[in-house]
Scaffold this motif. Structure first.
Motif, PDB file in Angstrom:
ATOM      1  N   GLN A 213      34.510  44.637  41.316  1.00  0.00           N
ATOM      2  CA  GLN A 213      33.654  44.516  40.129  1.00  0.00           C
ATOM      3  C   GLN A 213      34.496  44.643  38.853  1.00  0.00           C
ATOM      4  N   ARG A 214      35.448  45.579  38.895  1.00  0.00           N
ATOM      5  CA  ARG A 214      36.325  45.766  37.716  1.00  0.00           C
ATOM      6  C   ARG A 214      37.153  44.510  37.469  1.00  0.00           C
ATOM      7  N   THR A 215      37.637  43.920  38.556  1.00  0.00           N
ATOM      8  CA  THR A 215      38.432  42.688  38.407  1.00  0.00           C
ATOM      9  C   THR A 215      37.588  41.602  37.729  1.00  0.00           C
ATOM     10  N   ILE A 216      36.344  41.462  38.181  1.00  0.00           N
ATOM     11  CA  ILE A 216      35.466  40.438  37.580  1.00  0.00           C
ATOM     12  C   ILE A 216      35.252  40.756  36.092  1.00  0.00           C
ATOM     13  N   ARG A 217      34.966  42.040  35.821  1.00  0.00           N
ATOM     14  CA  ARG A 217      34.753  42.442  34.416  1.00  0.00           C
ATOM     15  C   ARG A 217      35.975  42.090  33.561  1.00  0.00           C
ATOM     16  N   ASP A 218      37.160  42.450  34.052  1.00  0.00           N
ATOM     17  CA  ASP A 218      38.370  42.223  33.250  1.00  0.00           C
ATOM     18  C   ASP A 218      38.650  40.729  33.085  1.00  0.00           C
ATOM     19  N   LEU A 219      38.463  39.969  34.178  1.00  0.00           N
ATOM     20  CA  LEU A 219      38.717  38.529  34.083  1.00  0.00           C
ATOM     21  C   LEU A 219      37.714  37.842  33.176  1.00  0.00           C
ATOM     22  N   SER A 220      36.495  38.376  33.134  1.00  0.00           N
ATOM     23  CA  SER A 220      35.489  37.667  32.320  1.00  0.00           C
ATOM     24  C   SER A 220      35.779  37.814  30.828  1.00  0.00           C
ATOM     25  N   ARG A 221      36.740  38.655  30.480  1.00  0.00           N
ATOM     26  CA  ARG A 221      37.165  38.700  29.067  1.00  0.00           C
ATOM     27  C   ARG A 221      38.038  37.489  28.743  1.00  0.00           C
ATOM     28  N   LYS A 222      38.607  36.885  29.814  1.00  0.00           N
ATOM     29  CA  LYS A 222      39.489  35.713  29.573  1.00  0.00           C
ATOM     30  C   LYS A 222      38.878  34.420  30.118  1.00  0.00           C
ATOM     31  N   THR A 223      38.107  34.540  31.228  1.00  0.00           N
ATOM     32  CA  THR A 223      37.534  33.342  31.861  1.00  0.00           C
ATOM     33  C   THR A 223      36.048  33.321  31.564  1.00  0.00           C
ATOM     34  N   ARG A 224      35.561  32.204  31.091  1.00  0.00           N
ATOM     35  CA  ARG A 224      34.135  32.126  30.748  1.00  0.00           C
ATOM     36  C   ARG A 224      33.286  32.158  32.012  1.00  0.00           C
ATOM     37  N   LEU A 225      32.337  33.066  32.049  1.00  0.00           N
ATOM     38  CA  LEU A 225      31.409  33.161  33.180  1.00  0.00           C
ATOM     39  C   LEU A 225      30.009  33.180  32.559  1.00  0.00           C
ATOM     40  N   PRO A 226      29.386  31.994  32.415  1.00  0.00           N
ATOM     41  CA  PRO A 226      28.200  31.883  31.552  1.00  0.00           C
ATOM     42  C   PRO A 226      27.075  32.858  31.881  1.00  0.00           C
ATOM     43  N   ALA A 227      26.779  33.064  33.173  1.00  0.00           N
ATOM     44  CA  ALA A 227      25.638  33.930  33.503  1.00  0.00           C
ATOM     45  C   ALA A 227      26.090  35.309  33.991  1.00  0.00           C
ATOM     46  N   GLY A 228      27.368  35.590  33.835  1.00  0.00           N
ATOM     47  CA  GLY A 228      27.867  36.946  34.054  1.00  0.00           C
ATOM     48  C   GLY A 228      27.869  37.418  35.497  1.00  0.00           C
ATOM     49  N   GLN A 229      28.110  38.726  35.622  1.00  0.00           N
ATOM     50  CA  GLN A 229      28.204  39.378  36.926  1.00  0.00           C
ATOM     51  C   GLN A 229      26.927  40.181  37.197  1.00  0.00           C
ATOM     52  N   THR A 230      26.459  40.142  38.446  1.00  0.00           N
ATOM     53  CA  THR A 230      25.280  40.931  38.828  1.00  0.00           C
ATOM     54  C   THR A 230      25.589  41.697  40.117  1.00  0.00           C
ATOM     55  N   THR A 231      24.645  42.527  40.546  1.00  0.00           N
ATOM     56  CA  THR A 231      24.803  43.180  41.838  1.00  0.00           C
ATOM     57  C   THR A 231      23.438  43.450  42.459  1.00  0.00           C
ATOM     58  N   GLN A 232      23.460  43.992  43.659  1.00  0.00           N
ATOM     59  CA  GLN A 232      22.222  44.289  44.371  1.00  0.00           C
ATOM     60  C   GLN A 232      22.309  45.664  45.015  1.00  0.00           C
TER      61      GLN A 232
END
Ligand code: SF4
Length: 401
Positions: A213-232
């Motif tokens: 999750q941290r990797t996704i968070r950090d990468l999304s500062r550089k890579t556009r992820l239009p609808a973001g990260q979610t979880t369940q």
């Protein structure tokens, strides 16, 4: 008829031509395999007809989601494979499940073609792709990526894609997924490492999930992820309290910068290690969604929302906003003078109606409850907490005496 049966029937009747090699039992099994993977909170909280009614999100095959620009889209919701070497004690796809089912997996090209055929037939507008990990998370994640890359690059598919990141996926695969999908998610499932040991002894909570999750968070500062990260989160399988779930989700929103947390109430499934555990009531999931909403949309402080939980840390089957108001609003709120934040705390008044009230009273004093109703206030819920032009509801007077 389930959504996935409908898809199979449409294919069978020649109304869409997915592939000569199409195996309907596979499409059905892999669609049904996603029924506990939630990517939208659109079902009724009332247990009106049990699983299987119209609009029930427990159905596999099709689901709905909201795109970043607010459109509600239908998604082809499927697993890549229903084979999995993990032993999650609640999951029918897990290696420990005693009820043996046929294991299937798509080929990347096959999945891309089925998705395209459904899209061209106007049955779906996007794809929700989850999966068991098969024998190895890297191999399966790579095949999932290959299918999505075919859709994006070979077939120029511009529809919405929600792609699951498998626990333990490599950073390179995560980066690749984020370059192709609109939304990615990795299932957290529970609130702590110790609960995870009970839920799924083979999963490494810290390294395979939180770190990803941290990797996704950090990468999304550089890579556009239009609808973001979610979880369940799975609710109630291993005794975690609602308060623990809520606090974990607050952490997820703040620290992992998640867009959404989805809640899936625990349901025992035949053959799994948890088959004899108690089914949790659907209202528990609904009450958690309401506290989530109070935090995420109303921006109420965590401590204030925690007033809604009982001493044991559980939510009663009551609207948490109502529970908080009953404990904190000790005098009626005057809609003609109250600040926005005060109005927002009245049950039946939301952010939109609170703003409308402030705008409306600038022109003319509010003197009747029906004027509030016209501004979108749910007056039956709100009236016990209001004083309108000197008038108070009898219910409130009863509370004050
Ligand atoms: S990782 Fe766990 S929940 Fe996911 S498919 Fe495998 S056994 Fe099921």
């Amino acid at each position: 008829m389930t959504a996935i049966e409908k898809i199979s029937n449409l294919a069978d009747g020649g109304r869409f031509d997915a592939s000569d090699r199409m195996d309907y039992s596979k499409v059905d099994a892999l669609g049904q395999g996603t029924k506990y993977d939630i990517c939208a909170s659109t079902a009724s909280s009332r247990d009106v007809s049990g699983a299987g009614g119209i609009g029930d999100v427990l159905r596999g095959g099709l689901c709905h989601s909201f795109t970043p620009d607010g459109r509600c889209v239908s998604l082809f919701k499927t697993l890549y494979t229903n084979s999995c070497s993990h032993q999650c004690n609640y999951c029918p796809n897990g290696a420990g499940c005693q009820k043996k089912t046929t294991k299937y997996a798509y080929e990347p090209e096959e999945l891309a073609q089925i998705t395209l055929a459904l899209y061209k037939g106007n049955y779906i507008e996007g794809l929700f792709l989850s999966s068991g990990i098969g024998g190895n998370e890297d191999v399966t994640q790579e095949k999932m990526l290959e299918a999505v890359e075919l859709l994006r690059k070979k077939y120029l598919f511009n529809g919405y894609i929600h792609l699951k990141i498998l626990p333990g996926a490599s950073d390179d695969h995560i980066k690749h997924a984020m370059s192709l999908a609109d939304r990615v998610s990795i299932n957290l499932e529970t609130v702590s490492e110790s609960y995870m040991k009970e839920l799924s002894p083979t999963k490494d909570y810290r390294n395979d999930i939180l770190q990803k999750q941290r990797t996704i968070r950090d990468l999304s500062r550089k890579t556009r992820l239009p609808a973001g990260q979610t979880t369940q989160m799975v609710v109630g399988a291993v005794g975690e309290t609602d308060k623990e779930i809520f606090q974990r989700c607050v952490y997820e929103y703040n620290e992992m910068q998640l867009k959404r947390v989805y809640y899936s109430v625990f349901t025992p499934i035949e053959g799994t290690a948890f088959q004899n555990l108690e089914k949790q009531p659907l209202w528990r999931e609904h009450r958690l969604y309401q506290t989530d909403w109070l935090y995420r949309v109303y921006n109420l402080p965590r401590k204030e929302i925690e007033i809604a939980f009982d001493d044991a840390g559980f939510l009663p089957d009551m609207d948490p906003k109502m529970a908080i108001a009953r404990q904190t609003l000790d005098s009626p709120v005057d809609p003609n003078t109250a600040e926005y934040d005060e109005l927002l705390r009245v049950p039946g008044i939301g952010p939109v109606s609170a703003e409308r009230i402030i705008l409306a009273r600038g022109n003319k004093k509010i003197t009747k409850s029906r004027e509030l109703a016209a501004l979108g206030v749910r007056i039956n819920r709100a009236k016990a907490f209001l004083e309108i032009n000197g008038w108070r509801d009898a219910t409130l007077m009863r509370w004050l005496t």
